[in-house]
Design a protein around this motif. Structure first.
Motif, PDB file in Angstrom:
ATOM      1  N   UNK A  21      -1.746 -24.539 -14.319  1.00  0.00           N
ATOM      2  CA  UNK A  21      -2.991 -24.995 -13.692  1.00  0.00           C
ATOM      3  C   UNK A  21      -3.962 -23.827 -13.494  1.00  0.00           C
ATOM      4  N   UNK A  22      -3.434 -22.698 -13.049  1.00  0.00           N
ATOM      5  CA  UNK A  22      -4.286 -21.520 -12.846  1.00  0.00           C
ATOM      6  C   UNK A  22      -4.885 -21.017 -14.160  1.00  0.00           C
ATOM      7  N   UNK A  23      -4.055 -21.017 -15.213  1.00  0.00           N
ATOM      8  CA  UNK A  23      -4.539 -20.581 -16.524  1.00  0.00           C
ATOM      9  C   UNK A  23      -5.612 -21.529 -17.033  1.00  0.00           C
ATOM     10  N   UNK A  24      -5.404 -22.837 -16.837  1.00  0.00           N
ATOM     11  CA  UNK A  24      -6.406 -23.829 -17.247  1.00  0.00           C
ATOM     12  C   UNK A  24      -7.706 -23.609 -16.494  1.00  0.00           C
ATOM     13  N   UNK A  25      -7.600 -23.404 -15.188  1.00  0.00           N
ATOM     14  CA  UNK A  25      -8.797 -23.173 -14.358  1.00  0.00           C
ATOM     15  C   UNK A  25      -9.507 -21.895 -14.782  1.00  0.00           C
ATOM     16  N   UNK A  26      -8.748 -20.848 -15.055  1.00  0.00           N
ATOM     17  CA  UNK A  26      -9.337 -19.596 -15.494  1.00  0.00           C
ATOM     18  C   UNK A  26     -10.029 -19.778 -16.841  1.00  0.00           C
ATOM     19  N   UNK A  27      -9.433 -20.533 -17.729  1.00  0.00           N
ATOM     20  CA  UNK A  27     -10.032 -20.802 -19.027  1.00  0.00           C
ATOM     21  C   UNK A  27     -11.370 -21.523 -18.862  1.00  0.00           C
ATOM     22  N   UNK A  28     -11.405 -22.506 -17.930  1.00  0.00           N
ATOM     23  CA  UNK A  28     -12.658 -23.218 -17.657  1.00  0.00           C
ATOM     24  C   UNK A  28     -13.724 -22.266 -17.121  1.00  0.00           C
ATOM     25  N   UNK A  29     -13.319 -21.397 -16.224  1.00  0.00           N
ATOM     26  CA  UNK A  29     -14.265 -20.427 -15.659  1.00  0.00           C
ATOM     27  C   UNK A  29     -14.800 -19.474 -16.722  1.00  0.00           C
ATOM     28  N   UNK A  30     -13.930 -19.047 -17.630  1.00  0.00           N
ATOM     29  CA  UNK A  30     -14.361 -18.162 -18.711  1.00  0.00           C
ATOM     30  C   UNK A  30     -15.348 -18.889 -19.615  1.00  0.00           C
ATOM     31  N   UNK A  31     -15.110 -20.150 -19.906  1.00  0.00           N
ATOM     32  CA  UNK A  31     -16.038 -20.926 -20.735  1.00  0.00           C
ATOM     33  C   UNK A  31     -17.389 -21.082 -20.031  1.00  0.00           C
ATOM     34  N   UNK A  32     -17.350 -21.384 -18.733  1.00  0.00           N
ATOM     35  CA  UNK A  32     -18.605 -21.477 -17.970  1.00  0.00           C
ATOM     36  C   UNK A  32     -19.355 -20.150 -17.982  1.00  0.00           C
ATOM     37  N   UNK A  33     -18.618 -19.083 -17.831  1.00  0.00           N
ATOM     38  CA  UNK A  33     -19.222 -17.752 -17.854  1.00  0.00           C
ATOM     39  C   UNK A  33     -19.855 -17.462 -19.211  1.00  0.00           C
ATOM     40  N   UNK A  34     -19.154 -17.828 -20.284  1.00  0.00           N
ATOM     41  CA  UNK A  34     -19.702 -17.643 -21.638  1.00  0.00           C
ATOM     42  C   UNK A  34     -21.000 -18.421 -21.815  1.00  0.00           C
ATOM     43  N   UNK A  35     -21.026 -19.671 -21.317  1.00  0.00           N
ATOM     44  CA  UNK A  35     -22.246 -20.484 -21.418  1.00  0.00           C
ATOM     45  C   UNK A  35     -23.389 -19.834 -20.648  1.00  0.00           C
ATOM     46  N   UNK A  36     -23.085 -19.312 -19.468  1.00  0.00           N
ATOM     47  CA  UNK A  36     -24.107 -18.656 -18.656  1.00  0.00           C
ATOM     48  C   UNK A  36     -24.641 -17.417 -19.354  1.00  0.00           C
ATOM     49  N   UNK A  37     -23.750 -16.647 -19.963  1.00  0.00           N
ATOM     50  CA  UNK A  37     -24.161 -15.444 -20.702  1.00  0.00           C
ATOM     51  C   UNK A  37     -25.057 -15.842 -21.873  1.00  0.00           C
ATOM     52  N   UNK A  38     -24.706 -16.889 -22.594  1.00  0.00           N
ATOM     53  CA  UNK A  38     -25.522 -17.348 -23.716  1.00  0.00           C
ATOM     54  C   UNK A  38     -26.909 -17.761 -23.251  1.00  0.00           C
ATOM     55  N   UNK A  39     -26.978 -18.468 -22.116  1.00  0.00           N
ATOM     56  CA  UNK A  39     -28.277 -18.861 -21.572  1.00  0.00           C
ATOM     57  C   UNK A  39     -29.097 -17.637 -21.192  1.00  0.00           C
ATOM     58  N   UNK A  40     -28.436 -16.675 -20.554  1.00  0.00           N
ATOM     59  CA  UNK A  40     -29.138 -15.466 -20.126  1.00  0.00           C
ATOM     60  C   UNK A  40     -29.660 -14.684 -21.323  1.00  0.00           C
ATOM     61  N   UNK A  41     -28.896 -14.666 -22.417  1.00  0.00           N
ATOM     62  CA  UNK A  41     -29.337 -13.954 -23.613  1.00  0.00           C
ATOM     63  C   UNK A  41     -30.537 -14.624 -24.255  1.00  0.00           C
TER      64      UNK A  41
END
Length: 105
Positions: A21-41
Motif C-alpha cells: 500500500x505504501x509503495x502504491x501511494x508513493x508511486x501515485x505521489x511520484x506520478x502527481x509530482x511528475x505531472x506538476x513538474x511537466x506543468x511547471x516546465x
C-alpha cells in the motif's frame, strides 16, 4: 514450532500488505509530482508588467535623486549666505566695539 511459523508468516503477510500500500501511494505521489513538474516546465512567466513597474520605480528614484541633489545645492548656497551674513555682523560688531572704545578714550 509450526504454530510460531504460522504467526510469523501472518505477521510478514500483514507487513508486506502494508508495504505494498505504501509503495502504491508513493508511486501515485511520484506520478502527481511528475505531472506538476511537466506543468511547471510548460508555464511561461510573463515579466512585461513587472519590467514596467521596475522601470517606473527607477524613474521615480531618479527624479527623487535629482530633487535631493538640487536641495543639497540650495542648502549649500543658503549656508554660504548665512556664513557671509554672520561674518558681516561679527565685523560690524567688532568695528562698533572698537569705535566705542576709542570714543571713550
Amino acid at each position: 514450532m509450526s504454530k510460531n511459523a504460522e504467526i510469523i508468516a501472518e505477521i510478514i503477510s500483514e507487513e508486506v500488505s502494508k508495504l505494498e500500500k505504501l509503495v502504491t501511494r508513493q508511486s501515485e505521489l511520484v506520478q502527481d509530482f511528475d505531472k506538476t513538474i511537466e506543468k511547471a516546465e510548460s508555464m511561461s512567466i510573463k515579466t512585461e508588467r513587472l519590467e514596467e513597474v521596475i522601470n517606473h520605480w527607477n524613474i521615480l528614484f531618479s527624479k527623487q535623486k535629482t530633487q535631493i541633489e538640487a536641495l543639497q545645492k540650495q542648502q549649500f548656497k543658503d549656508n554660504r549666505i548665512h556664513r557671509i551674513i554672520t561674518y558681516l555682523l561679527l565685523t560690524i560688531t567688532i568695528a562698533i566695539q572698537i569705535l566705542i572704545t576709542f570714543k571713550n578714550l
